[in-house]
Design a protein around this motif. Structure first.
Motif, PDB file in Angstrom:
ATOM      1  N   TYR A 174      45.104  33.555  33.122  1.00 31.84           N
ATOM      2  CA  TYR A 174      44.862  33.413  31.676  1.00 31.84           C
ATOM      3  C   TYR A 174      43.509  32.742  31.407  1.00 31.84           C
ATOM      4  CZ  TYR A 174      45.251  31.706  26.913  1.00 31.84           C
ATOM      5  OH  TYR A 174      44.996  31.446  25.595  1.00 31.84           O
ATOM      6  N   SER A 175      43.261  31.634  32.106  1.00 33.19           N
ATOM      7  CA  SER A 175      42.050  30.853  31.819  1.00 33.19           C
ATOM      8  C   SER A 175      40.768  31.621  32.122  1.00 33.19           C
ATOM      9  CB  SER A 175      42.055  29.557  32.645  1.00 33.19           C
ATOM     10  OG  SER A 175      43.224  28.829  32.395  1.00 33.19           O
ATOM     11  N   HIS A 176      40.804  32.511  33.127  1.00 38.60           N
ATOM     12  CA  HIS A 176      39.596  33.232  33.539  1.00 38.60           C
ATOM     13  C   HIS A 176      39.623  34.725  33.187  1.00 38.60           C
ATOM     14  CE1 HIS A 176      37.668  30.064  36.049  1.00 38.60           C
ATOM     15  NE2 HIS A 176      38.918  29.599  36.092  1.00 38.60           N
ATOM     16  N   ASP A 177      40.622  35.152  32.441  1.00 37.00           N
ATOM     17  CA  ASP A 177      40.772  36.590  32.147  1.00 37.00           C
ATOM     18  C   ASP A 177      40.722  37.419  33.426  1.00 37.00           C
ATOM     19  OD1 ASP A 177      41.119  36.291  29.453  1.00 37.00           O
ATOM     20  OD2 ASP A 177      38.999  36.589  28.953  1.00 37.00           O
ATOM     21  N   ARG A 178      41.455  36.985  34.396  1.00 37.18           N
ATOM     22  CA  ARG A 178      41.417  37.683  35.695  1.00 37.18           C
ATOM     23  C   ARG A 178      42.615  38.597  35.900  1.00 37.18           C
ATOM     24  NH1 ARG A 178      39.452  32.747  39.656  1.00 37.18           N
ATOM     25  NH2 ARG A 178      37.249  33.001  39.175  1.00 37.18           N
ATOM     26  N   VAL A 179      42.441  39.515  36.833  1.00 38.63           N
ATOM     27  CA  VAL A 179      43.561  40.323  37.327  1.00 38.63           C
ATOM     28  C   VAL A 179      43.934  39.735  38.683  1.00 38.63           C
ATOM     29  CG1 VAL A 179      44.244  42.606  38.185  1.00 38.63           C
ATOM     30  CG2 VAL A 179      42.925  42.394  36.059  1.00 38.63           C
ATOM     31  N   MET A 180      45.149  39.252  38.786  1.00 41.09           N
ATOM     32  CA  MET A 180      45.597  38.583  40.007  1.00 41.09           C
ATOM     33  C   MET A 180      46.580  39.476  40.754  1.00 41.09           C
ATOM     34  SD  MET A 180      43.977  35.754  39.675  1.00 41.09           S
ATOM     35  CE  MET A 180      44.488  34.148  40.201  1.00 41.09           C
ATOM     36  N   VAL A 181      46.234  39.813  41.989  1.00 41.55           N
ATOM     37  CA  VAL A 181      47.125  40.628  42.823  1.00 41.55           C
ATOM     38  C   VAL A 181      47.852  39.674  43.769  1.00 41.55           C
ATOM     39  CG1 VAL A 181      47.255  42.496  44.508  1.00 41.55           C
ATOM     40  CG2 VAL A 181      45.528  42.572  42.692  1.00 41.55           C
ATOM     41  N   VAL A 182      49.187  39.682  43.704  1.00 47.23           N
ATOM     42  CA  VAL A 182      49.984  38.746  44.499  1.00 47.23           C
ATOM     43  C   VAL A 182      50.898  39.539  45.435  1.00 47.23           C
ATOM     44  CG1 VAL A 182      51.600  36.806  44.421  1.00 47.23           C
ATOM     45  CG2 VAL A 182      49.959  37.130  42.552  1.00 47.23           C
ATOM     46  N   PHE A 231      44.287  39.447  30.768  1.00 43.42           N
ATOM     47  CA  PHE A 231      44.598  39.100  32.166  1.00 43.42           C
ATOM     48  C   PHE A 231      45.872  39.843  32.560  1.00 43.42           C
ATOM     49  CE2 PHE A 231      48.370  36.535  31.533  1.00 43.42           C
ATOM     50  CZ  PHE A 231      48.285  36.210  30.184  1.00 43.42           C
ATOM     51  N   SER A 232      46.032  40.077  33.846  1.00 41.89           N
ATOM     52  CA  SER A 232      47.243  40.773  34.311  1.00 41.89           C
ATOM     53  C   SER A 232      47.654  40.256  35.671  1.00 41.89           C
ATOM     54  CB  SER A 232      46.997  42.291  34.417  1.00 41.89           C
ATOM     55  OG  SER A 232      46.824  42.856  33.143  1.00 41.89           O
ATOM     56  N   ILE A 233      48.963  40.298  35.916  1.00 44.56           N
ATOM     57  CA  ILE A 233      49.512  39.893  37.205  1.00 44.56           C
ATOM     58  C   ILE A 233      50.128  41.122  37.867  1.00 44.56           C
ATOM     59  CG2 ILE A 233      51.199  38.419  38.382  1.00 44.56           C
ATOM     60  CD1 ILE A 233      49.277  36.646  36.932  1.00 44.56           C
ATOM     61  N   ILE A 234      49.645  41.441  39.057  1.00 45.61           N
ATOM     62  CA  ILE A 234      50.156  42.609  39.800  1.00 45.61           C
ATOM     63  C   ILE A 234      50.934  42.065  41.014  1.00 45.61           C
ATOM     64  CG2 ILE A 234      49.496  44.847  40.834  1.00 45.61           C
ATOM     65  CD1 ILE A 234      48.087  44.415  38.145  1.00 45.61           C
ATOM     66  N   VAL A 235      52.231  42.272  41.036  1.00 39.00           N
ATOM     67  CA  VAL A 235      53.049  41.798  42.160  1.00 39.00           C
ATOM     68  C   VAL A 235      53.245  42.974  43.124  1.00 39.00           C
ATOM     69  CG1 VAL A 235      55.217  40.721  42.847  1.00 39.00           C
ATOM     70  CG2 VAL A 235      54.238  40.203  40.605  1.00 39.00           C
ATOM     71  N   VAL A 236      52.818  42.788  44.375  1.00 37.64           N
ATOM     72  CA  VAL A 236      52.846  43.903  45.334  1.00 37.64           C
ATOM     73  C   VAL A 236      53.725  43.554  46.523  1.00 37.64           C
ATOM     74  CG1 VAL A 236      51.435  45.389  46.805  1.00 37.64           C
ATOM     75  CG2 VAL A 236      50.461  44.412  44.742  1.00 37.64           C
ATOM     76  N   SER A 237      54.687  44.397  46.786  1.00 39.42           N
ATOM     77  CA  SER A 237      55.509  44.234  47.984  1.00 39.42           C
ATOM     78  C   SER A 237      54.683  44.630  49.206  1.00 39.42           C
ATOM     79  CB  SER A 237      56.717  45.155  47.855  1.00 39.42           C
ATOM     80  OG  SER A 237      57.458  45.140  49.025  1.00 39.42           O
ATOM     81  N   GLU A 238      54.845  43.908  50.326  1.00 33.18           N
ATOM     82  CA  GLU A 238      54.056  44.226  51.528  1.00 33.18           C
ATOM     83  C   GLU A 238      54.300  45.660  52.019  1.00 33.18           C
ATOM     84  OE1 GLU A 238      55.254  41.522  54.660  1.00 33.18           O
ATOM     85  OE2 GLU A 238      57.282  42.332  54.731  1.00 33.18           O
ATOM     86  N   GLY A 239      55.427  46.248  51.615  1.00 30.80           N
ATOM     87  CA  GLY A 239      55.744  47.617  52.058  1.00 30.80           C
ATOM     88  C   GLY A 239      55.346  48.676  51.044  1.00 30.80           C
ATOM     89  N   ALA A 240      54.637  48.274  49.962  1.00 32.73           N
ATOM     90  CA  ALA A 240      54.235  49.251  48.939  1.00 32.73           C
ATOM     91  C   ALA A 240      53.242  50.249  49.526  1.00 32.73           C
ATOM     92  CB  ALA A 240      53.607  48.527  47.754  1.00 32.73           C
ATOM     93  N   LYS A 241      53.313  51.481  49.045  1.00 31.43           N
ATOM     94  CA  LYS A 241      52.360  52.498  49.526  1.00 31.43           C
ATOM     95  C   LYS A 241      51.933  53.408  48.379  1.00 31.43           C
ATOM     96  CE  LYS A 241      56.227  55.064  51.560  1.00 31.43           C
ATOM     97  NZ  LYS A 241      57.281  54.076  51.595  1.00 31.43           N
TER      98      LYS A 241
END
Ligand code: F6P
Length: 375
Positions: A174-182, A231-241
């Motif tokens: 939010y503070s940096h208007d970032r896209v965070m991939v987790v 800003f956006s939060i992208i939650v990625v499973s380690e098995g995503a393809k």
């Protein structure tokens, strides 16, 4: 069957929160209810082969209920039915050393085993049962990918960690208007990403069960931008393809029963996004092993204790060759034969296990509240 007076505990495979709760439940029940002696073999099956163990009494398990990890230590490399051993000339060969392990049990006077682990660990448990050793299994994984039980300990604590991490990452996003991939764990099942992403307000959740299109991820980010949420939060499973693509393999661990380790897809996605949305700063965080550690949640402590106590009861009532399981609000049991060796227990990269249903309630509810799965 020979009377059971002394039991051994083994924790095998990757650690998770709740293992110490199981050890606590087993030991207290064995001592208080049945007057048994208890020992814990150290470092999984390696302790059984090398005869390394520690006596467990009420004092030894006092104060461990809430602690993550396992006081017995663990290993995911020591399949005694097919052990990688080093010859004098430096070469390696695979040997069945299970008879030596059985001899060790006889020497120590250990009459039965309770084995806590995933597919590889419980396959060996089944094989020791076949060799005449009374054995009961307890399933474990943070991945929630076991069809043979509604849920296991470890999963809930991991979800708490993921949710907490996403809450924290939100403030920087939010503070940096970032896209965070987790990136989160889970092998070939997307449960950790799905439930953690829902609770932690992820905007996009990418899971193995729904191959993604990176352009759809970009669409969602732009939709949020247009709505004034830059800003956006992208939650990625380690098995995503990606659609038509493959999983990202971090490494191959040769002497592990399940050699493939996934990891790194979040970094791939972050680099792709940075090129597609240069107006944003994109950052990548891999939650990795913090998902396996820390203080055990209330749910996992209670479930671990219940599994432990019920495993002892099962063993003492002649239930060798079975595994405890949770069905609804009840602990029941199932033959190990029905769950091991096919990916059913879940710790496998071979594609078995309990997966998220793309048409199921969780995914549909997530879509209804605007979460994108990149499809
Ligand atoms: O199965 C539990 C798990 O933590 C997975 O989520 C992950 O892919 C794997 O184990 C990691 O294994 P290792 O500890 O060998 O790196």
């Amino acid at each position: 069957m020979k009377e059971i007076r002394k039991i051994g505990i083994i924790t095998g495979g990757g650690d998770c929160s709740g293992l110490n709760a199981v050890i606590n439940g087993i030991t207290k029940c064995a001592v208080n209810k049945y007057g048994l002696e208890v020992v814990g073999f150290t470092k999984g099956y390696s302790g059984l082969y090398h005869n390394t163990y520690r006596p467990l009494d009420l004092r030894a398990v006092s104060g461990i209920l809430h602690e993550g990890g396992t006081i017995l230590k663990s290993s995911n490399k020591d399949n005694l039915f097919n052990l990688r051993v080093r010859n004098d000339d430096g070469s390696y060969e695979y040997k069945d050393v299970s008879d030596e392990a059985v001899q060790n049990l006889k020497y120590l006077g250990v009459d039965a085993l309770i084995v806590i682990g995933g597919d590889g660990t419980l396959t060996s448990a089944r094989d020791f049962h076949r060799k005449g050793i009374p054995v009961v299994g307890v399933p474990k994984t943070i991945d929630n990918d076991l069809p043979a039980t509604d849920v296991t300990f470890g999963y809930n604590t991991s979800l708490e960690t993921i949710t907490d991490a996403l809450d924290k990452i939100h403030t920087t996003a939010y503070s940096h208007d970032r896209v965070m991939v987790v990136e989160v764990m889970g092998r070939n099942s997307g449960w950790l990403a799905l439930e953690g992403g829902l609770a932690g307000s992820g905007d996009v959740i990418l899971i193995p069960e729904i191959p993604y299109d990176i352009n759809k991820v970009v669409d969602k980010i732009k939709q949020r931008d247009a709505f004034g949420r830059n800003f956006s939060i992208i939650v990625v499973s380690e098995g995503a393809k990606p659609l038509g693509g493959e999983v990202t393999v971090r490494e191959i661990v040769e002497d592990s029963p399940d050699s493939v380790r996934l990891g790194g897809i979040g970094s791939v996605i972050a680099s792709q996004l940075q090129k597609l949305i240069p107006e944003h700063e994109v950052r990548y965080t891999n939650l990795a092993y913090i998902q396996r550690g820390g203080i055990t949640s209330q749910f996992d402590r209670a479930l671990g204790l219940l599994f432990g106590v019920n495993a002892v009861d099962l063993l003492m009532s002649g239930g060798s060759g079975r595994m405890v399981q949770l069905r609804g609000r009840k602990i029941t049991s199932i033959p190990l034969d029905e769950v091991v060796g096919s990916g059913e227990v879940g710790e496998t990269s071979k594609g078995g296990g309990k997966q998220v249903d793309p048409e199921g309630q969780f995914v549909q509810a997530a879509k209804a509240i605007g979460i994108s799965f990149g499809d």
